[in-house]
Design a protein around this motif. Structure first.
Motif, PDB file in Angstrom:
ATOM      1  N   ILE A 157       6.137  10.111  -3.321  1.00  0.00           N
ATOM      2  CA  ILE A 157       6.189  11.521  -3.697  1.00  0.00           C
ATOM      3  C   ILE A 157       5.533  11.712  -5.059  1.00  0.00           C
ATOM      4  O   ILE A 157       5.025  12.775  -5.385  1.00  0.00           O
ATOM      5  N   TYR A 158       5.548  10.638  -5.866  1.00  0.00           N
ATOM      6  CA  TYR A 158       4.985  10.684  -7.223  1.00  0.00           C
ATOM      7  C   TYR A 158       3.895   9.605  -7.350  1.00  0.00           C
ATOM      8  O   TYR A 158       4.089   8.588  -8.036  1.00  0.00           O
ATOM      9  N   PRO A 159       2.755   9.803  -6.688  1.00  0.00           N
ATOM     10  CA  PRO A 159       1.747   8.738  -6.623  1.00  0.00           C
ATOM     11  C   PRO A 159       1.106   8.393  -7.970  1.00  0.00           C
ATOM     12  O   PRO A 159       0.549   7.303  -8.114  1.00  0.00           O
ATOM     13  N   ASP A 160       1.198   9.284  -8.967  1.00  0.00           N
ATOM     14  CA  ASP A 160       0.553   9.030 -10.260  1.00  0.00           C
ATOM     15  C   ASP A 160       1.499   8.390 -11.278  1.00  0.00           C
ATOM     16  O   ASP A 160       1.103   8.146 -12.420  1.00  0.00           O
ATOM     17  N   HIS A 161       2.720   8.094 -10.874  1.00  0.00           N
ATOM     18  CA  HIS A 161       3.672   7.488 -11.810  1.00  0.00           C
ATOM     19  C   HIS A 161       3.244   6.056 -12.132  1.00  0.00           C
ATOM     20  O   HIS A 161       2.763   5.325 -11.257  1.00  0.00           O
ATOM     21  N   TYR A 162       3.433   5.663 -13.401  1.00  0.00           N
ATOM     22  CA  TYR A 162       2.966   4.334 -13.841  1.00  0.00           C
ATOM     23  C   TYR A 162       3.610   3.176 -13.083  1.00  0.00           C
ATOM     24  O   TYR A 162       3.080   2.073 -13.045  1.00  0.00           O
ATOM     25  N   ILE A 163       4.749   3.421 -12.464  1.00  0.00           N
ATOM     26  CA  ILE A 163       5.455   2.354 -11.753  1.00  0.00           C
ATOM     27  C   ILE A 163       4.588   1.722 -10.663  1.00  0.00           C
ATOM     28  O   ILE A 163       4.656   0.513 -10.407  1.00  0.00           O
ATOM     29  N   VAL A 176       6.877  -3.800   6.607  1.00  0.00           N
ATOM     30  CA  VAL A 176       7.967  -2.987   6.066  1.00  0.00           C
ATOM     31  C   VAL A 176       7.398  -1.616   5.718  1.00  0.00           C
ATOM     32  O   VAL A 176       6.401  -1.515   4.998  1.00  0.00           O
ATOM     33  N   VAL A 177       8.011  -0.580   6.262  1.00  0.00           N
ATOM     34  CA  VAL A 177       7.607   0.797   5.971  1.00  0.00           C
ATOM     35  C   VAL A 177       8.765   1.461   5.226  1.00  0.00           C
ATOM     36  O   VAL A 177       9.878   1.538   5.743  1.00  0.00           O
ATOM     37  N   ILE A 178       8.504   1.920   4.003  1.00  0.00           N
ATOM     38  CA  ILE A 178       9.557   2.499   3.164  1.00  0.00           C
ATOM     39  C   ILE A 178       9.356   4.004   3.064  1.00  0.00           C
ATOM     40  O   ILE A 178       8.375   4.475   2.473  1.00  0.00           O
ATOM     41  N   LYS A 179      10.254   4.751   3.665  1.00  0.00           N
ATOM     42  CA  LYS A 179      10.220   6.210   3.563  1.00  0.00           C
ATOM     43  C   LYS A 179      10.832   6.652   2.229  1.00  0.00           C
ATOM     44  O   LYS A 179      11.807   6.068   1.750  1.00  0.00           O
ATOM     45  N   GLU A 223       0.847  -1.193   0.000  1.00  0.00           N
ATOM     46  CA  GLU A 223       0.000   0.000   0.000  1.00  0.00           C
ATOM     47  C   GLU A 223       0.881   1.240   0.000  1.00  0.00           C
ATOM     48  O   GLU A 223       2.055   1.181   0.398  1.00  0.00           O
ATOM     49  N   THR A 224       0.311   2.354  -0.430  1.00  0.00           N
ATOM     50  CA  THR A 224       1.079   3.604  -0.429  1.00  0.00           C
ATOM     51  C   THR A 224       0.435   4.626   0.506  1.00  0.00           C
ATOM     52  O   THR A 224      -0.754   4.563   0.801  1.00  0.00           O
ATOM     53  N   PHE A 225       1.273   5.551   0.963  1.00  0.00           N
ATOM     54  CA  PHE A 225       0.754   6.714   1.689  1.00  0.00           C
ATOM     55  C   PHE A 225       1.535   7.934   1.217  1.00  0.00           C
ATOM     56  O   PHE A 225       2.699   7.841   0.837  1.00  0.00           O
ATOM     57  N   ALA A 226       0.883   9.078   1.202  1.00  0.00           N
ATOM     58  CA  ALA A 226       1.468  10.290   0.625  1.00  0.00           C
ATOM     59  C   ALA A 226       2.481  10.919   1.576  1.00  0.00           C
ATOM     60  O   ALA A 226       2.326  10.871   2.802  1.00  0.00           O
ATOM     61  N   TYR A 227       3.504  11.524   0.993  1.00  0.00           N
ATOM     62  CA  TYR A 227       4.507  12.254   1.771  1.00  0.00           C
ATOM     63  C   TYR A 227       3.872  13.518   2.353  1.00  0.00           C
ATOM     64  O   TYR A 227       3.292  14.327   1.639  1.00  0.00           O
ATOM     65  N   LYS A 228       3.988  13.677   3.678  1.00  0.00           N
ATOM     66  CA  LYS A 228       3.477  14.885   4.341  1.00  0.00           C
ATOM     67  C   LYS A 228       4.501  15.473   5.302  1.00  0.00           C
ATOM     68  O   LYS A 228       4.155  16.268   6.165  1.00  0.00           O
ATOM     69  N   GLY A 229       5.740  15.066   5.179  1.00  0.00           N
ATOM     70  CA  GLY A 229       6.783  15.564   6.073  1.00  0.00           C
ATOM     71  C   GLY A 229       7.833  14.497   6.306  1.00  0.00           C
ATOM     72  O   GLY A 229       7.557  13.293   6.212  1.00  0.00           O
ATOM     73  N   ASP A 230       9.040  14.950   6.627  1.00  0.00           N
ATOM     74  CA  ASP A 230      10.162  14.023   6.767  1.00  0.00           C
ATOM     75  C   ASP A 230       9.914  12.922   7.792  1.00  0.00           C
ATOM     76  O   ASP A 230      10.330  11.779   7.591  1.00  0.00           O
TER      77      ASP A 230
END
Length: 671
Positions: free
Chosen positions: A538-544, A493-496, A334-341
């Protein structure tokens, strides 16, 4: 190897600007082709390697002035073994690196400054480097693994030694397949060269192979002392070790009786040498196997685009395993959006807390060393830069110092050099994340798995063992943690900053990003627990992300190759980067412009189609160790005639005092 009693020896000397030299061949030394010998050159005693023998000298040489060989140091296959010699000459030519320099690198672990062997020649003196691990319980391969082994052995038995690419998802048991194939080769009296991308993987890999097969083995890498590396080489040279596990440099050594080369995690960028010679150990291993007519197998859960294309076009055999060995599901991503370091969603903190209560482990991944990435003056906003490199210094809180990760410069003064103001530290490194995780989950045992915390192979091995035994419930790690490790209790696993690589100006950025995320994610849920991965984007719309969430590597690499084909990028074309550096910025820039003009005029005058020469540009690291840098990139079709013509042009580029020119063939980054 029989001695040659002809009068003169033709000796290759590892010195620039010196052609082959002639020496008298004393009969009592019993010299043979390939022997490393001590000789005298302009009143200095040096070493060289006998390339050939003759009874007649060239007409311009006076026999009375020809000196004798002073002594024999050791035998070697260089010049004695046609296959090994042709391979080394190919490597020097392909990667545009002088052969005498390659010769020097190969013998460096064997011969000291006194022109003698670094260690003793008594076999019993070197036994301590041999690994004789406890025998592991017998493993029965599952149907998918057995199918791969049978398929590969069938081809090898019919002398089909085309390279094999094993694509298997994380946890599919590729290492057990490799072990079974190694066992078969060792039974035939041959040695195994097993390449891994990182020093931290060598010990575990060798122990697994020795435990599975029962044969002895050694490790080869640059972190060993010279004496220990000599001992490992000596044991391998004398076949006291059947298994040689090494990092990239091991592929160049010609001293072993190899029957199989294995390349684990073949996609990994660490197989590329980032200083001259800029060889790629994977590609060199494939050519070495071809020259020696032996098999080579490479494996990955995320194969490189180069290898995937070679498999798609039939140059490699492709074997696939799409299920984990124990039928455990691949982790859900799953993904979560970047909102701070330091941002981690509250529901994710709750998920990790619940896992900790159940005795499961969680990994927090961030591929940045240190505490903060920028030190800025609060008064004048000046960013503290490295005086030797064009890059910001990194703050390391544990050592209370600012460091440059490129030249090693450090500073302990925590004031602005311009106005004397106080420094504030911005950005996030692994140390800051570790502090935050400890505060989020107080009282939980945590370990930081990074280069600065685990500076030696022994510390890294110990940390892996402790995590595997669940002595730590929280792991905070850099890329070191993502490669080849099995942690039975690791659930989350949490990937920053999971997709930060997508912001780089690199044609391979998407590929590298997919590989890193998949490899880190693959640590989760390999055994009894169900894995769950949370990736900050940081780039949630990227095709990857469409492919990553579905664990669809095949779909991703096919789209990626389609883009590369349309744009004329490698692996559909070839590339050479001319790297120009000097201490004077203006002279370096002017010389780069001159080189570009020469290369461009040559290409236009030779009417070479589809060859593109890009004007000089600064790499991301435009100044390193007080040297300014410019790159000229050349892309061209996969055509041996074009490659040969371009190389001739490049070798003929003029020389300038104080300026260094090197050639990165098949670069994987612009630095």
């Amino acid at each position: 190897m029989s001695a040659d009693q002809r009068k003169f020896a033709v000796v290759a000397v590892p010195r620039p600007g010196i052609s082959l030299l002639f020496y008298k061949n004393p009969a009592f030394l019993n010299c043979a082709k390939g022997d490393c010998v001590e000789i005298e050159l302009v009143k200095s005693k040096i070493w060289g390697v006998i390339e050939d023998f003759c009874d007649e000298l060239p007409a311009d040489l006076d026999e009375k002035k020809v000196k004798p060989i002073l002594g024999r140091i050791c035998a070697s296959p260089v010049f004695a073994d046609k296959a090994e010699t042709s391979f080394l000459q190919w490597a020097a030519d392909y990667y545009m690196f002088p052969f005498h320099k390659l010769l020097k690198q190969i013998f460096l672990p064997l011969i000291g400054s006194d022109n003698a062997l670094i260690g003793e020649t008594s076999p019993e003196k070197h036994q301590n480097v041999l690994c004789n691990a406890d025998k592991l319980p017998e493993t029965v391969l599952n149907d998918a693994q057995k199918k791969v082994v049978d398929s590969v052995l069938s081809r090898w038995n019919s002398q089909d030694f085309r390279p094999v690419l094993l694509y298997g998802v994380t946890g599919s048991g590729k290492s057990e397949i490799f072990a079974e194939l190694c066992r078969d080769v060792i039974k035939k009296g041959k040695q195994i060269l097993y390449l891994v991308p990182e020093i931290g993987l060598t010990t575990k890999t060798l122990q697994h192979l020795v435990g599975r097969i029962g044969a002895s083995g050694v490790i080869l890498h640059s972190s060993f002392t010279r004496k220990k590396r000599f001992s490992a080489l000596y044991c391998a040279m004398n076949k006291q070790a059947s298994i040689i596990v090494g990092t990239r440099s091991a592929v160049l050594y010609p001293f072993f009786d190899i029957g199989l080369i294995v390349i684990d995690e073949e996609h990994d960028g660490s197989f590329k040498n980032f200083e001259p010679p800029y060889y790629h150990a994977r590609d060199v291993a494939v050519m070495k196997a071809a020259a020696m007519k032996i098999p080579v197998i490479m494996g990955s859960a995320t194969p490189s685009s180069d290898s995937w294309l070679n498999a798609a076009t039939g140059k490699y055999h492709l074997e696939m395993i799409k299920e984990r060995a124990n039928n455990r599901p691949l982790p859900k991503i799953e993904t979560f959006a970047y909102k701070g370091d330091l941002y981690i969603p509250s529901d994710l903190v709750d998920i990790v807390s619940d896992s900790l209560k159940n005795g499961d482990q969680s990994l927090f991944f961030l591929n940045r060393r240190g505490f903060a990435t920028i030190a800025r003056c609060a008064a004048c906003n000046e960013i503290v830069m490295c005086p030797n490199c064009k890059t910001a210094l990194i703050y390391h809180k544990k050592k209370e110092k600012l460091f440059c990760h490129h030249c090693g410069y450090s500073a302990s003064r925590m004031k602005c050099g311009k106005c004397g103001g106080e420094l504030v530290f911005e950005g996030i490194g692994i140390e800051k994340l570790f502090e935050a995780i400890e505060s989020y989950f107080p009282g939980t045992k945590a370990i930081s798995f990074d280069k600065d915390s685990l500076g030696t192979a022994a510390l890294s091995d110990r940390a892996v063992k402790d995590i595997s035994e669940n002595k730590y419930q929280l792991v905070v790690g850099t890329v070191m943690i993502s490669k080849g490790h099995n942690f039975p209790k690791l659930k989350n696993v949490v990937i920053k900053f999971a997709d930060y690589l997508l912001g780089f100006r690199d044609p391979r950025a998407s590929e590298k990003c997919f590989q890193q995320i998949t490899q880190v994610a693959g640590r989760a849920g390999r055994f009894g627990v169900e894995g769950h991965v949370f990736a900050e984007t940081i780039y949630p719309d990227h095709y990857i992300w469409n492919y990553i969430k579905n664990n669809d590597y095949e779909g991703f690499i096919e789209e990626e190759l389609s883009w590369h084909s349309q744009l004329g990028f490698p692996p559909f074309t070839r590339m050479i980067t001319v790297r120009i550096s000097g201490k004077d910025e203006e002279k370096t820039n002017n010389f780069a412009d001159q080189c570009f003009e020469i290369i461009n005029n040559f290409v236009e005058g030779s009417s070479m189609e589809d060859v593109l020469v890009y004007p000089p540009e600064e790499p991301m690291l435009s100044k390193v160790q007080n040297r300014f840098r410019k790159n000229i990139s050349i892309t061209f079709p996969k055509n041996s005639r074009i490659a040969a013509n371009l190389k001739k042009c490049l070798w003929d580029l003029p020389e300038r005092s104080g300026i260094t020119v090197t050639y990165d063939v098949d670069p994987i980054s612009d630095n």
